[in-house]
Design a protein around this motif. Sequence first.
Motif, PDB file in Angstrom:
ATOM      1  N   SER A  25       0.821  -1.216   0.000  1.00  0.00           N
ATOM      2  CA  SER A  25       0.000   0.000   0.000  1.00  0.00           C
ATOM      3  C   SER A  25       0.853   1.263   0.000  1.00  0.00           C
ATOM      4  CB  SER A  25      -0.946   0.005   1.196  1.00  0.00           C
ATOM      5  OG  SER A  25      -0.202  -0.010   2.403  1.00  0.00           O
ATOM      6  N   GLY A  26       2.117   1.150   0.438  1.00  0.00           N
ATOM      7  CA  GLY A  26       3.006   2.304   0.464  1.00  0.00           C
ATOM      8  C   GLY A  26       3.403   2.747  -0.936  1.00  0.00           C
ATOM      9  N   ARG A  27       3.657   4.019  -1.070  1.00  0.00           N
ATOM     10  CA  ARG A  27       4.079   4.595  -2.351  1.00  0.00           C
ATOM     11  C   ARG A  27       5.516   5.082  -2.235  1.00  0.00           C
ATOM     12  NH1 ARG A  27       0.330   4.413  -6.678  1.00  0.00           N
ATOM     13  NH2 ARG A  27      -1.644   3.914  -5.705  1.00  0.00           N
ATOM     14  N   THR A  28       6.239   5.005  -3.338  1.00  0.00           N
ATOM     15  CA  THR A  28       7.586   5.562  -3.366  1.00  0.00           C
ATOM     16  C   THR A  28       7.475   7.081  -3.403  1.00  0.00           C
ATOM     17  OG1 THR A  28       7.758   5.634  -5.765  1.00  0.00           O
ATOM     18  CG2 THR A  28       8.407   3.556  -4.686  1.00  0.00           C
ATOM     19  N   SER A  29       8.598   7.744  -3.261  1.00  0.00           N
ATOM     20  CA  SER A  29       8.573   9.210  -3.326  1.00  0.00           C
ATOM     21  C   SER A  29       8.175   9.686  -4.715  1.00  0.00           C
ATOM     22  CB  SER A  29       9.925   9.794  -2.914  1.00  0.00           C
ATOM     23  OG  SER A  29      10.958   9.265  -3.709  1.00  0.00           O
ATOM     24  N   ILE A 140       6.803   2.729   8.194  1.00  0.00           N
ATOM     25  CA  ILE A 140       6.371   4.098   8.509  1.00  0.00           C
ATOM     26  C   ILE A 140       7.308   5.128   7.886  1.00  0.00           C
ATOM     27  CG2 ILE A 140       5.022   3.443  10.528  1.00  0.00           C
ATOM     28  CD1 ILE A 140       7.284   4.475  12.298  1.00  0.00           C
ATOM     29  N   LEU A 141       8.568   4.776   7.700  1.00  0.00           N
ATOM     30  CA  LEU A 141       9.479   5.678   6.981  1.00  0.00           C
ATOM     31  C   LEU A 141       8.990   5.866   5.552  1.00  0.00           C
ATOM     32  CD1 LEU A 141      12.095   7.350   6.830  1.00  0.00           C
ATOM     33  CD2 LEU A 141      13.295   5.208   6.257  1.00  0.00           C
ATOM     34  N   GLN A 142       8.594   4.767   4.901  1.00  0.00           N
ATOM     35  CA  GLN A 142       8.091   4.868   3.530  1.00  0.00           C
ATOM     36  C   GLN A 142       6.822   5.708   3.492  1.00  0.00           C
ATOM     37  OE1 GLN A 142       9.817   3.637   0.797  1.00  0.00           O
ATOM     38  NE2 GLN A 142       8.423   5.088  -0.155  1.00  0.00           N
ATOM     39  N   HIS A 143       5.941   5.480   4.433  1.00  0.00           N
ATOM     40  CA  HIS A 143       4.709   6.268   4.471  1.00  0.00           C
ATOM     41  C   HIS A 143       5.000   7.750   4.696  1.00  0.00           C
ATOM     42  CE1 HIS A 143       2.075   2.576   5.708  1.00  0.00           C
ATOM     43  NE2 HIS A 143       2.381   2.562   4.435  1.00  0.00           N
ATOM     44  N   GLY A 146       6.645   8.882   1.140  1.00  0.00           N
ATOM     45  CA  GLY A 146       6.027   8.514  -0.123  1.00  0.00           C
ATOM     46  C   GLY A 146       5.057   9.552  -0.645  1.00  0.00           C
ATOM     47  N   ALA A 147       4.843   9.507  -1.944  1.00  0.00           N
ATOM     48  CA  ALA A 147       3.840  10.372  -2.580  1.00  0.00           C
ATOM     49  C   ALA A 147       2.503   9.645  -2.476  1.00  0.00           C
ATOM     50  CB  ALA A 147       4.220  10.648  -4.029  1.00  0.00           C
ATOM     51  N   ASN A 148       1.909   9.720  -1.303  1.00  0.00           N
ATOM     52  CA  ASN A 148       0.702   8.965  -0.989  1.00  0.00           C
ATOM     53  C   ASN A 148      -0.543   9.599  -1.597  1.00  0.00           C
ATOM     54  OD1 ASN A 148       2.152   7.110   0.771  1.00  0.00           O
ATOM     55  ND2 ASN A 148       2.375   8.873   2.120  1.00  0.00           N
ATOM     56  N   ALA A 149      -1.552   8.775  -1.741  1.00  0.00           N
ATOM     57  CA  ALA A 149      -2.818   9.225  -2.297  1.00  0.00           C
ATOM     58  C   ALA A 149      -3.466  10.247  -1.360  1.00  0.00           C
ATOM     59  CB  ALA A 149      -3.749   8.033  -2.490  1.00  0.00           C
TER      60      ALA A 149
END
Length: 187
Positions: A25-29, A140-143, A146-149
Motif C-alpha cells: 500500500s506504500g508509495r515511493t517518493s 512508517i518511513l516509507q509512508h 512517499g507520494a501517498n494518495a
Amino acid sequence: MTAEDIARTLAFLREAERLKDVLRSGRTSGGRPESTAEHTWRLCLMVLVFARELPGIDLARLFRICVVHDLGEALSGDVPAVDQAPDDGRAARERADLEALVAPLPDDIRTGILSLAAEYEAGATPEAVLAKGFDKLETILQHSQGANAPGFDYAFNLDYGRSRTDAHPLLAAIREQIDAATRTRMG
C-alpha cells in the motif's frame, strides 16, 4: 551442491522473484506503489547502516531473518497494515505459502529458511525483536516520505507497530524522528 540441488534452488529463486511484483500500500517518493522486494531491500539497508549500534547482536542472523520475513507474500500477496486483524488467518496463510515456496529447496536450506521465518514470527530472540521493529520502522518511513494518495491516514502511522519499535532503545530513537516527519506530513 549437486546439479539437481542447483536446479531446485533456481526453481525456488524463480518463484521468489514474484516478490518484485507484489505491491504494497506504500508509495515511493515518485508515487509508484512499492513492492515487497523493495521493502525488504530497504529493511536490510536500515539494518546495515545502524549495525554498529547493535553490539552483541548476531548481524548475519538478523539479516537472514529480514531477508525471509515476507517471503510468504510471494504467493498470496501483501495485506496492508490497516487491513490486518489479530486472528485474520494471515499468519497461517503466509506460513503455508512459504512452505510451498521453499518446497523445491534442498532439505537443509528449506529447513533453515522455515526456522528463520518461525523465529521472526515468534519474535522471542533479540534478532527477531530487532527484525520486527526495523520492519515497522521501514514501513512508517516509507509512508512518511512517499507520494501517498489524497486522504492517506498518516495518524495511523503514529501508533502502528509501537510495541515493536519500543522494544529496543535504538528503535525507539529512530521512531521518534520518523514520527516527527509523519507529524510534519500531517500538517
